[in-house]
Design an enzyme around this catalytic site. Structure first.
Site, short mmCIF file in Angstrom:
data_model
loop_
_atom_site.label_atom_id
_atom_site.label_comp_id
_atom_site.label_asym_id
_atom_site.label_seq_id
_atom_site.Cartn_x
_atom_site.Cartn_y
_atom_site.Cartn_z
N ARG A 252 4.05 0.01 -4.79
CA ARG A 252 3.82 -0.53 -3.45
C ARG A 252 2.55 -1.38 -3.36
O ARG A 252 2.31 -2.06 -2.37
CB ARG A 252 3.75 0.59 -2.43
CG ARG A 252 5.01 1.40 -2.33
CD ARG A 252 4.86 2.49 -1.32
NE ARG A 252 4.71 1.95 0.02
CZ ARG A 252 5.71 1.65 0.83
NH1 ARG A 252 6.94 1.86 0.43
NH2 ARG A 252 5.50 1.16 2.02
N ASN B 107 -2.32 1.77 5.76
CA ASN B 107 -1.43 0.71 5.30
C ASN B 107 -1.11 -0.12 6.52
O ASN B 107 -0.56 0.41 7.49
CB ASN B 107 -0.16 1.35 4.71
CG ASN B 107 0.93 0.33 4.44
OD1 ASN B 107 0.65 -0.86 4.31
ND2 ASN B 107 2.16 0.79 4.34
N GLY B 108 -1.46 -1.41 6.52
CA GLY B 108 -1.17 -2.25 7.68
C GLY B 108 -2.33 -3.19 7.95
O GLY B 108 -3.20 -3.37 7.10
N TRP C 205 -2.64 -2.81 -1.72
CA TRP C 205 -2.30 -4.23 -1.86
C TRP C 205 -3.21 -4.94 -0.88
O TRP C 205 -3.09 -4.78 0.32
CB TRP C 205 -0.82 -4.45 -1.51
CG TRP C 205 -0.35 -5.85 -1.80
CD1 TRP C 205 0.08 -6.34 -3.00
CD2 TRP C 205 -0.23 -6.93 -0.86
NE1 TRP C 205 0.45 -7.66 -2.86
CE2 TRP C 205 0.27 -8.05 -1.57
CE3 TRP C 205 -0.50 -7.07 0.49
CZ2 TRP C 205 0.50 -9.27 -0.96
CZ3 TRP C 205 -0.28 -8.29 1.09
CH2 TRP C 205 0.23 -9.38 0.37
N LYS D 247 6.12 -4.13 -3.73
CA LYS D 247 7.57 -3.94 -3.58
C LYS D 247 8.00 -4.06 -2.13
O LYS D 247 9.03 -4.66 -1.83
CB LYS D 247 7.91 -2.55 -4.11
CG LYS D 247 9.39 -2.19 -3.99
CD LYS D 247 10.14 -2.56 -5.22
CE LYS D 247 11.61 -2.27 -5.13
NZ LYS D 247 12.38 -3.22 -5.94
N GLU E 277 18.02 -17.10 -7.19
CA GLU E 277 17.57 -15.74 -7.53
C GLU E 277 17.07 -15.70 -8.99
O GLU E 277 16.05 -15.06 -9.29
CB GLU E 277 18.74 -14.76 -7.33
CG GLU E 277 18.50 -13.33 -7.78
CD GLU E 277 17.32 -12.64 -7.11
OE1 GLU E 277 16.79 -13.17 -6.13
OE2 GLU E 277 16.91 -11.57 -7.60
N HIS F 208 19.13 -36.51 -6.68
CA HIS F 208 18.37 -36.99 -5.51
C HIS F 208 16.87 -36.74 -5.66
O HIS F 208 16.13 -36.84 -4.69
CB HIS F 208 18.91 -36.34 -4.23
CG HIS F 208 20.34 -36.67 -3.96
ND1 HIS F 208 20.75 -37.94 -3.60
CD2 HIS F 208 21.47 -35.92 -4.05
CE1 HIS F 208 22.07 -37.95 -3.45
NE2 HIS F 208 22.53 -36.73 -3.72
N GLU G 182 8.61 -14.39 -10.65
CA GLU G 182 8.01 -13.13 -10.22
C GLU G 182 7.41 -12.35 -11.39
O GLU G 182 6.30 -11.84 -11.29
CB GLU G 182 9.13 -12.27 -9.61
CG GLU G 182 8.89 -11.78 -8.25
CD GLU G 182 10.01 -10.86 -7.76
OE1 GLU G 182 11.16 -10.91 -8.25
OE2 GLU G 182 9.70 -10.07 -6.88
N CYS H 281 0.83 -1.20 0.00
CA CYS H 281 0.00 0.00 0.00
C CYS H 281 0.87 1.25 0.00
O CYS H 281 1.89 1.31 0.66
CB CYS H 281 -0.95 0.09 1.19
SG CYS H 281 -2.12 -1.26 1.28
N LYS I 63 13.33 -14.54 -9.93
CA LYS I 63 13.06 -13.41 -10.83
C LYS I 63 12.14 -13.83 -11.97
O LYS I 63 11.21 -13.12 -12.34
CB LYS I 63 14.40 -12.88 -11.36
CG LYS I 63 14.43 -11.43 -11.64
CD LYS I 63 14.94 -10.60 -10.47
CE LYS I 63 14.14 -10.77 -9.20
NZ LYS I 63 14.68 -10.03 -8.08
C1 AGP Z 1 12.48 -9.12 -5.07
O1 AGP Z 1 12.46 -9.18 -6.47
C2 AGP Z 1 11.21 -9.34 -4.44
N1 AGP Z 1 10.25 -8.38 -4.89
C3 AGP Z 1 11.17 -9.63 -2.96
O2 AGP Z 1 11.57 -10.96 -2.83
C4 AGP Z 1 12.02 -8.77 -2.02
O3 AGP Z 1 13.37 -9.02 -2.22
C5 AGP Z 1 11.64 -9.08 -0.57
O4 AGP Z 1 10.29 -8.76 -0.36
C6 AGP Z 1 12.50 -8.35 0.43
O5 AGP Z 1 12.39 -6.98 0.34
P1 AGP Z 1 13.40 -6.03 1.08
O6 AGP Z 1 14.74 -6.21 0.49
O7 AGP Z 1 12.86 -4.64 0.87
O8 AGP Z 1 13.39 -6.42 2.52
#
Ligand code: AGP
Length: 632
Positions: free
Chosen positions: A27, A104-105, A78, A627, A505, A528, A512, A2, A509
């Site tokens: 956000r 937000n929360g 969000w 984000k 990673e 395995h 995501e 949010c 990516k």
């Molecule tokens: C990264 O591409 C992601 N959007 C997500 O995994 C992110 O790294 C994670 O939420 C942690 O965020 P931060 O680094 O702001 O703590």
């Protein structure tokens, strides 16, 4: 999680709020809305527009409407409580419809509050946030009654900063459990915004003739660089001329005031089709910045702030790295460097699990909390748990003044600049480099490396930006590869040693932003179980840069190829032998094997980007994500 934006002191509120929300949309983008106090001076009224879907829906809805006024609030959502519909979009209105709130929360006692309010108010949404709007309205009405009693000669009614809305909000929050960053406007107090926070970020902006608030500084830099981060359990009253802060007990206090040095251009696309591509291409500069000015006048490596003394660092006997998502992968890369250079045992932990398993922490345990935003609730809570156990905490973050930075004993800033794409790229690379710096710093303090060795390692780090430029030049080759493979429904990433975090990673990516199933595995684990997933033509991406375990990785590649996999290898320039083992090879320059992840991750970022664009995905705002994750 949010985005909140607010302004008092500008008349053109419709445009100002939509523009502010544009910088915060990353956000959350399930719905968006705004409320302004407009109408005539004699009869101010609340005007509200909200829409499910992306900000573009709100933008169309406000087009042509008179949204001028004295104070206004905007919100990008969000969803947590209730689906992303018009009625669940913020702002939410309380009482007689003249008061609006953005939040937000999560209110943890929402069921009790809902039951309490049930008889008196008709709820218009499924959200917990709407309850807050009604609670503030209830308290405001109670204050009005108290004021009437005062007029009738009863005891004086206490208000925060002489603001009835401020006091009503303060009292309402006294009944709430959970996390909040919230802001309230009321047509009865047309130029005032009241804001408060506990566990979710809120930054106030000081202007000459207007005051601002936003969930992060990216929303404010267009208007002011003079900002004040509200701390937990603080409440602010904003008018065009002033910003005053008190604690939730009503006592005057201050937030953390500082000047922002990010520039407006850094938060714009500058001709790139997506923020993500721009941010991938900014990586050489971001790494350069993170390495800048890291030695003191005695030639000793330093962090950003004075923190635990040298003596204490020498007594550290264990390191925990705590982080989430991509930041967790950066911590995994860093483990190899800390163990190798500083000879300290490192455990890398998912922050959301860390405190619940009762880890053994004491003043000799160093906890490194990595978070680009510095606001991720899980990571902030893990750091707080460590501090409760008297373990020193070092924050690695990209955001000055963030919750994590303020809560830690020391901070190592990545200097990546604003990252808008939801998928972390340049913040990842700078986190890796920052943890490498930390490893060298620990080695210096613990004397596990000679000054000469330390200097050599730093020089290697300084060479990375130039090498990254060369990796970025593989962009066209990767775009072509992605075009050929984009429609496959499953990708595997395999690697060994320091390449493993990059396999994880790379898979994250791709998932995501392309919504394609992808997984990363330690190559030695394939036999395995995961090898059962390989079928004819199934793409496997192997991180196969030069390392002491490369031969073992080649065996795993042979095993998947024997079962029909199409292998794309990311390999070291000059490695011609790899051509016999892979169907496609992307070369990156030769570096020390502990630094290779900094280069080899870039082809995986580009691959994810091009697969996602081939599939027509929304690269910068992928579905279901936000984000900054400020809920647990
Ligand atoms: C990264 O591409 C992601 N959007 C997500 O995994 C992110 O790294 C994670 O939420 C942690 O965020 P931060 O680094 O702001 O703590």
């Amino acid at each position: 999680m949010c985005g909140i934006f607010g302004c008092t002191g500008r008349d053109d509120l419709g445009e100002v709020l939509v523009e502010g929300l544009t910088t915060l949309e990353y956000r959350g983008y399930d719905s968006a809305g705004l409320a302004v106090v407009g109408g005539s001076r004699a009869a101010p009224e609340l005007r509200l527009v909200k829409r499910a879907g992306k900000l573009s829906a709100l933008r169309s809805a406000v087009d042509g409407q008179d949204l001028s006024g004295t104070a206004g609030l905007g919100h990008t959502r969000w969803a947590t409580h209730g689906p992303p519909t018009d009625r669940n979009a913020h702002p939410h209105v309380g009482g007689d419809g003249r008061l609006a709130i953005v939040h937000n929360g999560i209110l943890e006692n929402h069921e009790a509050l809902r039951a309490e309010l049930a008889g008196g108010v008709e709820l218009a949404s499924d959200t917990d946030s709407e309850l807050l709007a009604h609670l503030v309205a209830v308290e405001r009405d109670a204050l009005a009654r108290e004021a009437a009693d005062v007029a009738a000669g009863a005891a004086q009614s206490a208000t925060v900063g002489a603001s009835v809305l401020g006091e009503a909000t303060r009292r309402a929050l006294g009944r709430c459990e959970g996390q909040f960053a919230l802001a309230v406007i009321d047509a009865r107090d047309p130029a005032t915004i009241v804001a408060a926070r506990r566990g979710a970020p809120l930054i106030l902006g000081h202007g000459d003739t207007a005051s601002w608030l936003a969930s992060d500084v990216a929303g404010l830099i267009r208007h002011t660089r003079d900002v004040e981060a509200l701390m937990d359990d603080q409440l602010a009253i904003l008018t065009p001329e002033s910003v005053s802060v008190c604690d939730l007990g009503g006592n005057p206090t201050r937030g953390h005031r500082y000047t922002v040095d990010w520039d407006v251009e850094a938060a714009e696309k500058q001709g790139y089709p997506h923020f993500m591509l721009k941010e991938i291409n900014e990586q050489p500069g971001a790494v350069r910045e993170t390495l800048l000015d890291r030695f003191d006048e005695h030639g000793r490596l330093r962090l950003d702030e004075e923190w635990v003394g040298d003596g204490e660092l020498r007594r550290i006997d264990k390191v925990y790295v705590v982080a989430c998502g991509t930041s967790y992968h950066a911590g995994m890369v860093g483990r190899y460097a800390i163990e190798h250079w500083a000879r300290l045992g490192v455990d890398v932990e998912i922050a959301s699990e860390f405190r619940y398993r009762d880890p053994i922490l004491n003043p000799h345990t160093l906890v490194v909390a990595i978070s680009q935003s510095g606001e991720t609730t899980d990571t902030v809570a893990a750091a707080a748990h460590a501090r409760d156990q008297r373990a020193p905490v070092l924050a690695v973050t990209n955001v000055v003044g963030s919750t994590l930075a303020r809560a830690a004993d020391g901070v190592l800033y990545t200097r990546a600049g604003p990252e808008i794409g939801v998928a972390a790229t340049k913040t990842f690379l700078t986190q890796v480099v920052a943890v490498d710096l930390l490893a060298l710093y620990l080695a210096q303090e613990r004397r596990t490396l000679l000054a000469e060795e330390l200097g050599d390692a730093f020089v290697r780090l300084e060479g990375l930006p130039e090498l990254l430029d060369r990796v970025l030049a593989t962009g066209d080759q990767i775009a072509e590869l992605a075009a050929g493979l984009a429609h496959r429904d499953y990708f595997m990433f395999i690697a060994r040693h320091a390449g493993l975090p990059i396999a994880l990673e790379g898979a994250l990516k791709l998932k995501e932003i392309s919504y394609t199933h992808a997984e990363g595995f330690p190559a030695g684990e394939m036999k395995h179980g995961p090898i059962a997933l390989i079928d004819d033509g199934g793409p496997v991406i192997a991180l196969a840069t030069r390392s002491h375990v490369r031969a073992k990785l080649l065996s795993s590649i042979a095993e998947v190829r024997a079962r029909g996999a199409v292998v794309v290898a990311v390999a070291t320039e000059g490695d011609t032998e790899i051509r016999a083992h892979a169907d496609h090879v992307v070369y990156v320059p030769d570096v020390h094997e502990l630094l290779a992840p900094v280069l080899s991750v870039v082809p995986t970022q580009l691959f994810a980007y091009h697969v996602a664009t081939q599939l027509g995905r929304d690269v910068d705002q992928p579905r279901n994500l936000a984000k900054t994750v400020t809920v647990e």
